[in-house]
Design a protein around this motif. Structure first.
Motif, PDB file in Angstrom:
ATOM      1  N   ASP A  85      30.228  30.402  29.177  1.00 26.46           N
ATOM      2  CA  ASP A  85      31.492  31.035  28.799  1.00 26.46           C
ATOM      3  C   ASP A  85      31.267  32.311  27.981  1.00 26.46           C
ATOM      4  OD1 ASP A  85      32.797  29.128  30.193  1.00 26.46           O
ATOM      5  OD2 ASP A  85      33.996  28.370  28.532  1.00 26.46           O
ATOM      6  N   LEU A 131      34.528  39.728  31.158  1.00 24.19           N
ATOM      7  CA  LEU A 131      35.971  39.999  31.179  1.00 24.19           C
ATOM      8  C   LEU A 131      36.392  40.956  30.067  1.00 24.19           C
ATOM      9  CD1 LEU A 131      37.395  36.467  32.059  1.00 24.19           C
ATOM     10  CD2 LEU A 131      37.017  38.417  33.564  1.00 24.19           C
ATOM     11  N   TRP A 149      40.426  29.341  34.883  1.00 22.01           N
ATOM     12  CA  TRP A 149      39.093  29.648  34.344  1.00 22.01           C
ATOM     13  C   TRP A 149      38.009  29.155  35.296  1.00 22.01           C
ATOM     14  CZ3 TRP A 149      37.363  33.081  31.266  1.00 22.01           C
ATOM     15  CH2 TRP A 149      36.150  32.950  30.575  1.00 22.01           C
ATOM     16  N   TYR A 162      40.695  24.853  25.849  1.00 20.18           N
ATOM     17  CA  TYR A 162      40.578  24.555  27.282  1.00 20.18           C
ATOM     18  C   TYR A 162      41.545  23.434  27.669  1.00 20.18           C
ATOM     19  CZ  TYR A 162      36.145  27.043  26.816  1.00 20.18           C
ATOM     20  OH  TYR A 162      35.186  27.986  26.549  1.00 20.18           O
ATOM     21  N   GLN A 206      30.730  34.897  30.577  1.00 17.77           N
ATOM     22  CA  GLN A 206      31.985  35.176  31.282  1.00 17.77           C
ATOM     23  C   GLN A 206      32.937  35.987  30.394  1.00 17.77           C
ATOM     24  OE1 GLN A 206      32.211  34.606  34.338  1.00 17.77           O
ATOM     25  NE2 GLN A 206      34.371  34.879  34.822  1.00 17.77           N
ATOM     26  N   ASN A 207      33.003  35.626  29.123  1.00 20.04           N
ATOM     27  CA  ASN A 207      33.864  36.369  28.198  1.00 20.04           C
ATOM     28  C   ASN A 207      33.386  37.814  28.037  1.00 20.04           C
ATOM     29  OD1 ASN A 207      35.816  34.412  27.561  1.00 20.04           O
ATOM     30  ND2 ASN A 207      34.431  33.435  26.103  1.00 20.04           N
ATOM     31  N   PHE A 247      37.090  46.322  38.815  1.00 26.05           N
ATOM     32  CA  PHE A 247      37.518  45.104  39.505  1.00 26.05           C
ATOM     33  C   PHE A 247      38.749  45.384  40.359  1.00 26.05           C
ATOM     34  CE2 PHE A 247      39.737  41.193  40.197  1.00 26.05           C
ATOM     35  CZ  PHE A 247      38.790  40.193  40.194  1.00 26.05           C
ATOM     36  N   GLY A 248      39.673  46.157  39.803  1.00 27.10           N
ATOM     37  CA  GLY A 248      40.917  46.440  40.511  1.00 27.10           C
ATOM     38  C   GLY A 248      40.713  47.160  41.831  1.00 27.10           C
ATOM     39  N   ARG A 300      42.621  28.021  30.700  1.00 35.03           N
ATOM     40  CA  ARG A 300      42.657  28.467  29.304  1.00 35.03           C
ATOM     41  C   ARG A 300      44.084  28.879  28.972  1.00 35.03           C
ATOM     42  NH1 ARG A 300      37.599  32.027  27.657  1.00 35.03           N
ATOM     43  NH2 ARG A 300      38.047  31.037  25.701  1.00 35.03           N
ATOM     44  N   ARG A 358      36.583  45.641  34.196  1.00 27.71           N
ATOM     45  CA  ARG A 358      37.975  45.325  34.524  1.00 27.71           C
ATOM     46  C   ARG A 358      38.615  46.441  35.328  1.00 27.71           C
ATOM     47  NH1 ARG A 358      40.712  42.295  29.513  1.00 27.71           N
ATOM     48  NH2 ARG A 358      42.457  43.525  30.268  1.00 27.71           N
ATOM     49  N   PRO A 412      41.123  30.652  41.750  1.00 28.93           N
ATOM     50  CA  PRO A 412      40.906  32.090  41.592  1.00 28.93           C
ATOM     51  C   PRO A 412      41.372  32.545  40.212  1.00 28.93           C
ATOM     52  CG  PRO A 412      41.846  31.628  43.731  1.00 28.93           C
ATOM     53  CD  PRO A 412      41.888  30.330  42.957  1.00 28.93           C
ATOM     54  N   THR A 413      40.566  33.400  39.579  1.00 29.32           N
ATOM     55  CA  THR A 413      40.848  33.752  38.186  1.00 29.32           C
ATOM     56  C   THR A 413      42.031  34.707  38.043  1.00 29.32           C
ATOM     57  OG1 THR A 413      39.082  35.383  38.364  1.00 29.32           O
ATOM     58  CG2 THR A 413      38.545  33.316  37.262  1.00 29.32           C
ATOM     59  N   GLY A 428      45.800  43.032  41.035  1.00 30.21           N
ATOM     60  CA  GLY A 428      45.277  43.832  39.933  1.00 30.21           C
ATOM     61  C   GLY A 428      44.142  43.146  39.218  1.00 30.21           C
ATOM     62  N   PRO A 429      43.625  43.774  38.158  1.00 29.93           N
ATOM     63  CA  PRO A 429      42.413  43.304  37.492  1.00 29.93           C
ATOM     64  C   PRO A 429      42.555  41.909  36.904  1.00 29.93           C
ATOM     65  CG  PRO A 429      42.970  45.512  36.794  1.00 29.93           C
ATOM     66  CD  PRO A 429      44.129  45.005  37.590  1.00 29.93           C
ATOM     67  N   VAL A 430      41.428  41.237  36.827  1.00 33.34           N
ATOM     68  CA  VAL A 430      41.385  39.910  36.251  1.00 33.34           C
ATOM     69  C   VAL A 430      41.572  39.997  34.735  1.00 33.34           C
ATOM     70  CG1 VAL A 430      38.896  39.930  35.835  1.00 33.34           C
ATOM     71  CG2 VAL A 430      40.036  37.777  36.282  1.00 33.34           C
ATOM     72  N   SER A 436      38.369  36.379  41.991  1.00 27.88           N
ATOM     73  CA  SER A 436      37.113  35.645  41.816  1.00 27.88           C
ATOM     74  C   SER A 436      37.446  34.184  41.567  1.00 27.88           C
ATOM     75  CB  SER A 436      36.325  36.180  40.616  1.00 27.88           C
ATOM     76  OG  SER A 436      35.988  37.536  40.819  1.00 27.88           O
TER      77      SER A 436
END
Lengths: 219, 214
Positions: free
Chosen positions: B61, B68, A165, A5, B64-65, B77-78, A104, B74, A169-170, A134-136, B84
């Motif tokens: 985390d 993702l 992170w 981090y 969150q991991n 999400f698109g 990160r 994913r 925005p991610t 596009g996707p995160v 986010s």
């Protein structure tokens, strides 16, 4: 060494209140950070060119966010810090807004890392905020990589690339670069091909602080 | 305890799709997930907000991991979301602890306001002693107020207010705007600090995606 981090602290300063803030950060804060377990900054900057200006910013590495939260709580509760802060501020704020972001390391960073001893880098530095479409989480795709490749071809050195992170925005990637001089940076700007990846970028041109100069690869 | 506010920006025309996606994901965050709200108007009608309470960042985390790392998430999400953003919050006072407080059928008004730096204790006190009692007197409910600990443009306060419905919110805020107590507080702030403690809010009007049964 890449850490799990990073904390990017960007202070939007009150106009005219920057100079004496350096005394606080240079002369008193390093010992208080060490005493309370706050990591040593990997780099620090002042900037008057970009969306956060006038900016005082620095980057800290962390092994965990829980450790980060505990260390900052100790720091803020330290009576010596409170005394030095009050003395330095002299009744008036120096910081208008504090943007505190947890980052990160991006998978993209690996491709720019170099083996070998650490060394000093060019003093014209820059921070890029890339917003992808596009996707995160697709750090390896699009985003900053194409533009970073082009910058390197014009002599830039990539210090680090991060994914947002917490606090941004991610879909953001944040990259730090060092240029040999302003002429190289300008030659890149003037020759850069139009970006067709659909990403938008904001840049902040940075002046490294004499007491917190970043080294190659944020070592 | 660590409070987290996730602000999800829906893709154009995809607010319901974003709600479905996030409701599916957040059901996996129980018992750490407090509420999920979809925009009804105000500054952010295309946002979906989620509030969490975590024991530590390791747990946060890990969740969150896992999100993702979910290929289906994913991919969706698109289509459903633009981006986010996650902020870490610290309560400025009491926080409603009953899950029904966060998942009621009321209309939620989330106020995100920049605060004069260095005056956070004064701003929290003004809310606790003046604004919150007035909101309650006028038919609203204060679920919590938070100070953003990790996030942009700090200091920023996030207040979660709940009103029975839109007419109640309009009447309540109309009366707040005419409240002598609120006006006196504002005049006092200007005299003491040279300006009001709170800037104009980003106001998010929303309903719970997981309403409790009436």
């Amino acid at each position: 060494m890449i850490r799990p981090y990073y904390e990017l602290r960007l202070y939007q300063m009150q106009p005219t209140r920057m100079p004496r803030f350096h005394e606080l950060m240079r002369d008193h804060v390093p010992a208080l950070f060490a005493k309370n377990g706050v990591s040593k900054p990997l780099g620090g900057w002042e900037s008057h060119a970009g969306p956060f200006a006038p900016l005082y910013g620095y980057l800290l590495p962390w092994e965990s966010i829980d450790a980060r939260m505990s260390a900052w709580a100790r720091f803020y509760a330290d009576p010596v810090w409170q005394e030095k802060l009050a003395e330095n501020y002299a009744g008036a704020q120096r910081v208008e807004r504090a943007n505190v972001h947890i980052l990160r390391p991006s998978a993209v960073w690996e491709r720019y890392r170099e083996e070998g001893p650490t060394r000093s880098v060019g003093s014209v530095q820059e921070m890029w905020f890339h917003a992808r479409t596009g996707p995160v989480g697709r750090s390896e795709d699009g985003g900053a990589a194409a533009r970073l490749d082009a910058a390197r071809a014009h002599g830039a050195e990539v210090l680090g690339v991060f994914d947002a992170w917490i606090g941004l925005p991610t879909d953001r990637q944040i990259a730090f670069l060092a240029w040999k001089d302003e002429d190289h940076r300008r030659s890149f700007i003037e020759c850069e091909s139009p970006d067709t990846s659909g990403s938008a970028v904001q840049t902040q041109v940075l002046l490294p602080l004499p007491y917190a100069k970043p080294l190659s690869g944020f070592a | 305890m660590i409070y987290e506010l996730a602000i999800h920006h829906a893709a154009p025309g995809a607010l319901h799709r974003a709600q479905r996606l996030l409701a599916g994901v957040l059901s996996r965050a129980a018992p750490h997930h407090l509420g999920l709200w979809a925009g009804q108007g105000g500054a952010w009608p295309d946002r979906v907000l989620a509030l969490f309470r975590w024991p530590d960042f390791q747990t946060r985390d890990a969740f969150q991991n896992s999100v993702l790392g979910d290929a289906a998430y994913r991919n969706e999400f698109g289509f459903a979301l633009r981006s986010s953003e996650h902020w870490i919050l610290q309560p400025t006072g009491d926080v409603a602890t009953d899950p029904a407080s966060w998942r009621s059928r009321e209309l939620f008004e989330v106020r995100i306001q920049e605060v004069l730096n260095g005056s956070q204790p004064d701003a929290a006190e003004a809310f606790r002693d003046v604004a919150a009692p007035e909101i309650r007197r006028l038919g609203g409910r204060v679920a919590a107020q938070f100070d953003v600990a990790l996030g942009p443009r700090r200091p920023v306060f996030v207040s979660f207010l709940a009103w029975p419905d839109m007419p109640a919110l309009q009447r309540g805020q109309q009366d707040m705007d005419r409240s002598e107590r609120v006006a006196a507080q504002r005049a006092d702030e200007i005299e003491r600090f040279g300006r009001p403690l709170y800037d104009r809010p980003v106001q998010f009007l929303a309903t719970s995606v997981f309403p409790e049964s009436p």
